[in-house]
Write an enzyme that holds these catalytic residues in place. Structure first.
Site, PDB file in Angstrom:
ATOM      1  N   LYS A  90       0.881  -1.252  -0.238  1.00  0.00           N
ATOM      2  CA  LYS A  90      -0.309  -0.520  -0.158  1.00  0.00           C
ATOM      3  C   LYS A  90       0.749   1.332  -0.195  1.00  0.00           C
ATOM      4  O   LYS A  90       0.149   1.976  -0.758  1.00  0.00           O
ATOM      5  CB  LYS A  90      -0.948  -0.105   1.175  1.00  0.00           C
ATOM      6  CG  LYS A  90      -1.930  -1.104   0.919  1.00  0.00           C
ATOM      7  CD  LYS A  90      -3.389  -1.201   2.366  1.00  0.00           C
ATOM      8  CE  LYS A  90      -4.312  -2.320   2.039  1.00  0.00           C
ATOM      9  NZ  LYS A  90      -4.518  -2.676   3.096  1.00  0.00           N
ATOM     10  N   GLN A 119      -5.071  -1.309   9.403  1.00  0.00           N
ATOM     11  CA  GLN A 119      -4.652  -2.366   8.882  1.00  0.00           C
ATOM     12  C   GLN A 119      -5.401  -3.394   9.570  1.00  0.00           C
ATOM     13  O   GLN A 119      -5.371  -3.393  10.695  1.00  0.00           O
ATOM     14  CB  GLN A 119      -3.678  -2.639   8.658  1.00  0.00           C
ATOM     15  CG  GLN A 119      -3.034  -4.162   7.819  1.00  0.00           C
ATOM     16  CD  GLN A 119      -3.357  -4.307   6.278  1.00  0.00           C
ATOM     17  OE1 GLN A 119      -3.465  -3.141   5.746  1.00  0.00           O
ATOM     18  NE2 GLN A 119      -3.469  -5.377   5.823  1.00  0.00           N
ATOM     19  N   ASP A 123     -10.899   2.458   3.048  1.00  0.00           N
ATOM     20  CA  ASP A 123     -11.531   1.409   2.673  1.00  0.00           C
ATOM     21  C   ASP A 123     -12.531   1.291   3.314  1.00  0.00           C
ATOM     22  O   ASP A 123     -12.869  -0.132   2.851  1.00  0.00           O
ATOM     23  CB  ASP A 123     -11.395   0.583   4.775  1.00  0.00           C
ATOM     24  CG  ASP A 123      -9.854  -0.380   4.309  1.00  0.00           C
ATOM     25  OD1 ASP A 123      -9.538  -0.867   3.153  1.00  0.00           O
ATOM     26  OD2 ASP A 123      -9.164  -0.475   5.153  1.00  0.00           O
TER      27      ASP A 123
HETATM   28  N1  GUN Z   1      -6.798  -6.779   6.099  1.00  0.00           N
HETATM   29  C1  GUN Z   1      -6.554  -7.787   4.663  1.00  0.00           C
HETATM   30  N2  GUN Z   1      -7.212  -6.855   3.930  1.00  0.00           N
HETATM   31  C2  GUN Z   1      -7.403  -5.620   4.201  1.00  0.00           C
HETATM   32  C3  GUN Z   1      -7.775  -4.421   3.907  1.00  0.00           C
HETATM   33  O1  GUN Z   1      -8.421  -4.194   2.318  1.00  0.00           O
HETATM   34  N3  GUN Z   1      -7.977  -3.887   4.316  1.00  0.00           N
HETATM   35  C4  GUN Z   1      -7.445  -4.017   5.772  1.00  0.00           C
HETATM   36  N4  GUN Z   1      -7.687  -2.062   6.654  1.00  0.00           N
HETATM   37  N5  GUN Z   1      -6.925  -4.357   6.255  1.00  0.00           N
HETATM   38  C5  GUN Z   1      -7.105  -5.807   5.431  1.00  0.00           C
END
Ligand code: GUN
Length: 283
Positions: free
Chosen positions: A53, A97, A120
């Protein structure tokens, strides 16, 4: 018949280029789009995801700040950090996350993120906005799937889409997005009886269960579009989806591969949400 492949890597590259252009336009107005990523603990998969990311953001000119906290961080301290990021005008997107350490209530944590910064799309306000067709942030994975359908010029109006999986972040929002395009939608799940009878009627199947071979060739109508959201490992340890790709590609009209399908699109849509959040603050 051999299905045409919907190339998520190529599509995601186009989207990143579009985001880079929008980012440059904001920078020209003196605004630096900024995503704050909060990682709590040492989950190995999460470490990889957040690295991606940050790299994706920086590649498109977005600023990404990664905050790392020990797994022992209290929930109260995490909520205080999120509240501070909500109030920081230089931060446009806040992403916590998941998964969080077990002593934390993930729902309470997500609900603390300002809906205006919920890139998200996991906040109840974001889910509600999608439900009632108001502007808000859409979850990245189903939004990426919709973009993949758009990329082949697929007209969903009146088509039957079967979504396999009912998670709050993929299956349910996917169904709403498809309904928003006037598809007829059936949401199914692991306890659906005679799933095959439903998928055989489907013009579009979205498989999002997290289990190999959920969709096999005998379950697919010839020419259907098959979107594979799964991320699993096969017996050789190789990445594979929920769909029996080798078999289904001989029946489907279009299919997304794993890897190189929905995964890169999910990552790209986070960038889209972040630049959109920044543009909204610019007025
Ligand atoms: N953990 C696995 N995929 C994601 C996601 O798309 N967003 C977040 N915040 N955590 C994750």
């Amino acid at each position: 018949m051999t299905a045409q492949i919907i190339d998520g890597n190529a599509l995601a590259k186009n989207i990143r280029e579009e985001v880079a252009g929008r980012t440059a336009a904001l920078q020209a107005k003196g605004i630096q789009p900024h995503l704050a990523i909060v990682l709590v603990g040492e989950d190995p998969a999460s470490q990889v995801y957040v690295r991606h990311k940050v790299a994706d953001s920086e590649q498109t000119g977005l600023k990404a700040t990664l905050e790392r906290h020990p797994a022992t961080l209290s929930e109260a301290d995490l909520l205080a950090r999120i509240t501070a990021l909500n109030a920081d005008p230089s931060v446009h997107g806040v992403l916590v996350q998941l998964p969080l350490p077990r002593h934390m209530d993930s729902h309470r944590v997500i609900e603390t993120i300002s809906p205006a910064k919920d890139v998200d799309g996991f906040h109840v306000a974001s889910a509600g906005a999608l439900l009632v067709g108001q502007p808000g942030f859409w979850p990245c994975t189903p939004h990426g799937c919709l973009k993949m359908l758009d990329s082949i010029g697929y007209d969903l109006e009146g088509k039957h889409a079967v979504v396999i999986g009912r998670s709050n972040i993929v299956g349910k929002p996917m169904a709403l997005m498809l309904l928003g395009r006037d598809a007829t939608v059936t949401i199914t799940h692991s306890r659906t009886r005679d799933l095959k009878a439903l998928t055989l009627q489907a013009d579009v199947v979205v498989a999002a269960v997290g289990k190999r071979n959920v969709l096999t060739a005998d379950m697919v109508k010839p020419g259907a579009v098959v979107i594979d959201v799964g991320m699993n490992r096969n017996d050789e340890g190789k990445l594979c989806g929920d769909v029996d790709f080798a078999g289904v590609k001989e029946v489907a009209g279009w299919i997304t591969p794993v890897p190189g399908g929905v995964g890169p699109m999910t990552r790209a849509m986070l960038l889209v949400n972040t630049i959109t959040a920044a543009e909204r603050t610019a007025g």
